[in-house]
Design a protein around this motif. Structure first.
Motif, PDB file in Angstrom:
ATOM      1  N   UNK A  56       3.423  -2.520  -6.821  1.00  0.00           N
ATOM      2  CA  UNK A  56       4.400  -1.499  -6.238  1.00  0.00           C
ATOM      3  C   UNK A  56       3.964  -0.484  -5.391  1.00  0.00           C
ATOM      4  N   UNK A  57       4.846  -0.277  -4.285  1.00  0.00           N
ATOM      5  CA  UNK A  57       4.302   0.746  -3.490  1.00  0.00           C
ATOM      6  C   UNK A  57       5.033   2.218  -3.795  1.00  0.00           C
ATOM      7  N   UNK A  58       4.065   3.159  -3.896  1.00  0.00           N
ATOM      8  CA  UNK A  58       4.575   4.373  -4.127  1.00  0.00           C
ATOM      9  C   UNK A  58       3.986   5.297  -3.085  1.00  0.00           C
ATOM     10  N   UNK A  59       4.557   6.746  -3.238  1.00  0.00           N
ATOM     11  CA  UNK A  59       4.016   7.781  -2.479  1.00  0.00           C
ATOM     12  C   UNK A  59       3.605   8.890  -3.286  1.00  0.00           C
ATOM     13  N   UNK A  60       2.668   9.742  -2.672  1.00  0.00           N
ATOM     14  CA  UNK A  60       2.320  10.956  -3.332  1.00  0.00           C
ATOM     15  C   UNK A  60       3.259  12.115  -2.797  1.00  0.00           C
ATOM     16  N   UNK A  61       3.042  13.279  -3.303  1.00  0.00           N
ATOM     17  CA  UNK A  61       3.703  14.664  -3.003  1.00  0.00           C
ATOM     18  C   UNK A  61       3.571  14.883  -1.440  1.00  0.00           C
TER      19      UNK A  61
END
Length: 201
Positions: A56-61
């Protein structure tokens, strides 16, 4: 001729210059990653995936893209590595089958499945209950062996029947259960179903 040579030199220098660029920015003149997009992203078509094998593709802050295994995400938020639900598995009609009887059906999760009656008993006395030992073979094999199986019988017929379903054995391709009628010693005649939850800890 001089113009052609000059044009060729400009193009060559441009290609060399682009090959030396390590970061590319879209909407920014100061990219900090190989591809730095200052704006929204749209993907029009994505193929279907699998929780057991995909990420799953996620992103940080800070907006940096990361990859997380889908199975790890399921485990983190549920405490389990994997969960699968089987719905509307048929209970063979006790009054119509014998030891060795078989049948087929289609599951929305496991595809083309089948069942086989390994043992049939009738109640010798009114205090006993009739039961079937049945092996269900899955059309799509599991990737991991479940630690827990929870069964729930469903009565969608006009008969006032209820059933207990107990696990006997399990594998990546099948499971065996004993199905017992609860409230009567008579053979059942209606068509009944059950759902189940498979959990890998």
């Amino acid at each position: 001729m001089k113009a052609i040579i000059l044009l060729f030199t400009i193009c060559l220098c441009s290609l060399v210059g682009y090959s030396q660029i390590s970061n590319v920015g879209v909407g920014t003149n100061s990219p900090t990653a190989t591809l730095d997009v200052n704006g929204s992203l749209r993907v029009r078509t994505l193929p279907s995936g699998s929780v057991s094998t995909d990420s799953i593709v996620t992103n940080d802050v800070n907006g940096n893209i990361r990859r997380v295994n889908a199975s790890d995400l399921v485990k983190q938020y549920t405490g389990f590595k994997q969960m699968k639900v089987g719905a509307d598995f048929p209970i063979p009609v006790h009054n119509s089958v014998s030891t060795g009887s078989t049948g087929t059906f289609t599951s929305s999760v496991f595809g083309a499945c089948s069942w086989k009656v390994d043992q049939k008993t009738t109640a010798p006395t009114t205090s006993d209950r009739p039961f079937l030992k049945v092996t269900y073979t899955l059309g799509t094999a599991l990737t991991t062996l479940p630690d827990v199986l929870i069964f729930q019988a469903k009565n969608t017929s006009s008969y006032p029947d209820s059933y207990n379903i107990n696990l006997i054995s399990k594998s990546l391709t099948s499971f065996s259960v004993v199905i017992t009628r609860v409230e009567s010693s008579a053979s059942w005649q209606g068509n009944f179903l059950f759902d189940f939850l498979m959990i890998t800890l």
